[in-house]
Motif scaffolding. Sequence first.
Motif, mmCIF file in Angstrom:
data_model
loop_
_atom_site.group_PDB
_atom_site.id
_atom_site.type_symbol
_atom_site.label_atom_id
_atom_site.label_comp_id
_atom_site.label_asym_id
_atom_site.label_seq_id
_atom_site.Cartn_x
_atom_site.Cartn_y
_atom_site.Cartn_z
ATOM 1 N N PHE A 104 0.752 -1.320 -0.149
ATOM 2 C CA PHE A 104 0.127 0.138 -0.051
ATOM 3 C C PHE A 104 0.456 0.821 0.107
ATOM 4 C CE2 PHE A 104 -2.632 3.252 2.470
ATOM 5 C CZ PHE A 104 -3.208 3.496 2.182
ATOM 6 N N ASP A 105 0.512 2.276 -1.150
ATOM 7 C CA ASP A 105 1.579 3.039 -1.099
ATOM 8 C C ASP A 105 0.685 4.372 -1.827
ATOM 9 O OD1 ASP A 105 2.780 5.478 -1.540
ATOM 10 O OD2 ASP A 105 4.562 4.335 -2.551
ATOM 11 N N PRO A 106 -0.033 5.399 -0.015
ATOM 12 C CA PRO A 106 -1.021 6.163 -0.179
ATOM 13 C C PRO A 106 -0.793 7.891 -1.081
ATOM 14 C CG PRO A 106 -0.987 6.174 1.732
ATOM 15 C CD PRO A 106 -0.065 5.245 0.843
ATOM 16 N N THR A 107 1.211 7.348 -1.119
ATOM 17 C CA THR A 107 1.186 8.445 -2.011
ATOM 18 C C THR A 107 0.367 9.750 -3.153
ATOM 19 O OG1 THR A 107 3.479 7.882 -1.131
ATOM 20 C CG2 THR A 107 4.016 9.859 -2.490
ATOM 21 N N GLY A 108 -0.180 9.066 -3.588
ATOM 22 C CA GLY A 108 -0.511 9.498 -4.700
ATOM 23 C C GLY A 108 -1.461 10.608 -5.023
ATOM 24 N N LEU A 109 -1.966 10.242 -3.641
ATOM 25 C CA LEU A 109 -2.950 10.512 -2.629
ATOM 26 C C LEU A 109 -3.896 11.529 -1.676
ATOM 27 C CD1 LEU A 109 -7.386 8.503 -2.893
ATOM 28 C CD2 LEU A 109 -6.051 9.640 -0.733
ATOM 29 N N VAL A 110 -2.731 11.032 -0.736
ATOM 30 C CA VAL A 110 -2.364 11.445 0.006
ATOM 31 C C VAL A 110 -2.428 13.263 0.596
ATOM 32 C CG1 VAL A 110 -0.287 11.321 1.723
ATOM 33 C CG2 VAL A 110 -2.031 10.961 2.674
ATOM 34 N N LYS A 111 -1.483 13.632 -0.645
ATOM 35 C CA LYS A 111 -0.975 14.854 -0.210
ATOM 36 C C LYS A 111 -2.130 16.149 -0.492
ATOM 37 C CE LYS A 111 0.546 16.699 -3.851
ATOM 38 N NZ LYS A 111 1.189 16.939 -4.875
ATOM 39 N N THR A 112 -3.267 15.575 -1.246
ATOM 40 C CA THR A 112 -4.529 16.404 -1.885
ATOM 41 C C THR A 112 -5.330 16.561 0.042
ATOM 42 O OG1 THR A 112 -4.920 14.830 -3.224
ATOM 43 C CG2 THR A 112 -4.221 16.790 -3.749
ATOM 44 N N TRP A 113 -5.443 15.162 0.299
ATOM 45 C CA TRP A 113 -6.322 14.856 1.058
ATOM 46 C C TRP A 113 -6.154 15.805 2.160
ATOM 47 C CZ3 TRP A 113 -4.529 12.710 6.092
ATOM 48 C CH2 TRP A 113 -5.611 12.132 7.118
ATOM 49 N N ALA A 114 -4.607 15.863 2.518
ATOM 50 C CA ALA A 114 -4.025 15.865 3.882
ATOM 51 C C ALA A 114 -4.139 17.758 3.537
ATOM 52 C CB ALA A 114 -2.092 16.116 3.544
ATOM 53 N N LEU A 115 -3.840 18.310 2.209
ATOM 54 C CA LEU A 115 -3.776 19.764 2.089
ATOM 55 C C LEU A 115 -5.539 20.481 2.555
ATOM 56 C CD1 LEU A 115 -2.503 20.783 -1.195
ATOM 57 C CD2 LEU A 115 -1.840 21.038 0.786
ATOM 58 N N GLU A 116 -6.191 19.334 1.870
ATOM 59 C CA GLU A 116 -7.862 19.669 1.764
ATOM 60 C C GLU A 116 -8.021 19.505 3.175
ATOM 61 O OE1 GLU A 116 -10.356 19.365 -1.837
ATOM 62 O OE2 GLU A 116 -9.734 17.103 -0.349
ATOM 63 N N ARG A 117 -7.393 18.514 4.308
ATOM 64 C CA ARG A 117 -7.891 18.460 5.510
ATOM 65 C C ARG A 117 -7.004 19.571 6.606
ATOM 66 N NH1 ARG A 117 -5.594 14.393 9.374
ATOM 67 N NH2 ARG A 117 -7.053 13.802 10.826
ATOM 68 N N ALA A 118 -5.935 20.038 6.314
ATOM 69 C CA ALA A 118 -5.394 21.097 7.094
ATOM 70 C C ALA A 118 -5.703 22.485 6.752
ATOM 71 C CB ALA A 118 -3.908 21.106 6.406
ATOM 72 N N ALA A 119 -6.314 23.306 5.713
ATOM 73 C CA ALA A 119 -6.834 23.684 5.131
ATOM 74 C C ALA A 119 -8.008 24.860 6.337
ATOM 75 C CB ALA A 119 -6.855 24.379 3.946
ATOM 76 N N VAL A 120 -8.500 24.342 7.020
ATOM 77 C CA VAL A 120 -10.142 23.915 7.449
ATOM 78 C C VAL A 120 -10.224 25.342 8.421
ATOM 79 C CG1 VAL A 120 -11.015 21.857 7.739
ATOM 80 C CG2 VAL A 120 -9.419 22.696 9.396
ATOM 81 N N GLY A 121 -8.593 25.859 9.247
ATOM 82 C CA GLY A 121 -8.808 26.787 9.870
ATOM 83 C C GLY A 121 -8.474 27.879 9.341
#
Length: 250
Positions: A104-121
């Motif tokens: 399992f290598d989520p590298t291709g998806l996790v960056k944009t998932w993390a960006l959307e999550r991190a931007a809530v503030g």
Amino acid sequence: MSGAPERRAWVEQVMGMPISVHVRGPGARGPDAERAAAGLFASLRAADALFSTYRPESQVSRLRRGDLDLVECAPAVREVHSLCVRARAATDGYFDAWASGDGFDPTGLVKTWALERAAVGLAALPGLGAAVGAGGDILVLPDGEAWRIGIEDPRDRSRTVATVPVREGGIATSGIAARGAHIIDPRTGQHVTEVLSATVSGPSLLWADVWATAAVARGAEAVDWVGGLPGTSGLLVLADGGVHRWANPA
């Protein structure tokens, strides 16, 4: 210029790349924006600690080695795993977090998932617009005005092939310009080169990124395939010199 909105920008190295945050509007230079930007970078660093395949102690590395079961992983890891399963099904296997053969290598998806999550503030600050960029992918938080996003020419990275106005959502680019032929056609196991770059804009940065990666993996077939992605627009730069543009209703 008189009347121009306040602006501020931050850049930090996270997830092995520069992450840039550009904000504009009332309070862009104030303490709330400062705290929100700091929170965004902290959230991305926490995601990197969980998901990095380069850190032997990360949960994803331990999962890949068999030292950890999926049910023992943090909820965020299980969520990303589920999204990768959905993305593989939604793209007929052309976006595949297991395609490398190394687990399992989520590298291709996790960056944009993390960006959307991190931007809530940042998203919670009234009247503030933002553009958050990471490795060719940009998340746009609305303020009523469009951000003009330049799309790099994969044949000459000093040039742009288009400039796209984006008011909200995300715009993602995948291709071979920065990292070479690193995307695999799951049917053949070979690296693909027919699509030099695919740029997709839509309401979700995560799914724009998935669609862009899948388009490159599909090769020349992507010209027809992108017409079936509702609510997206974008362009493909093809190895034969052609450029294909599309804009689909939602």
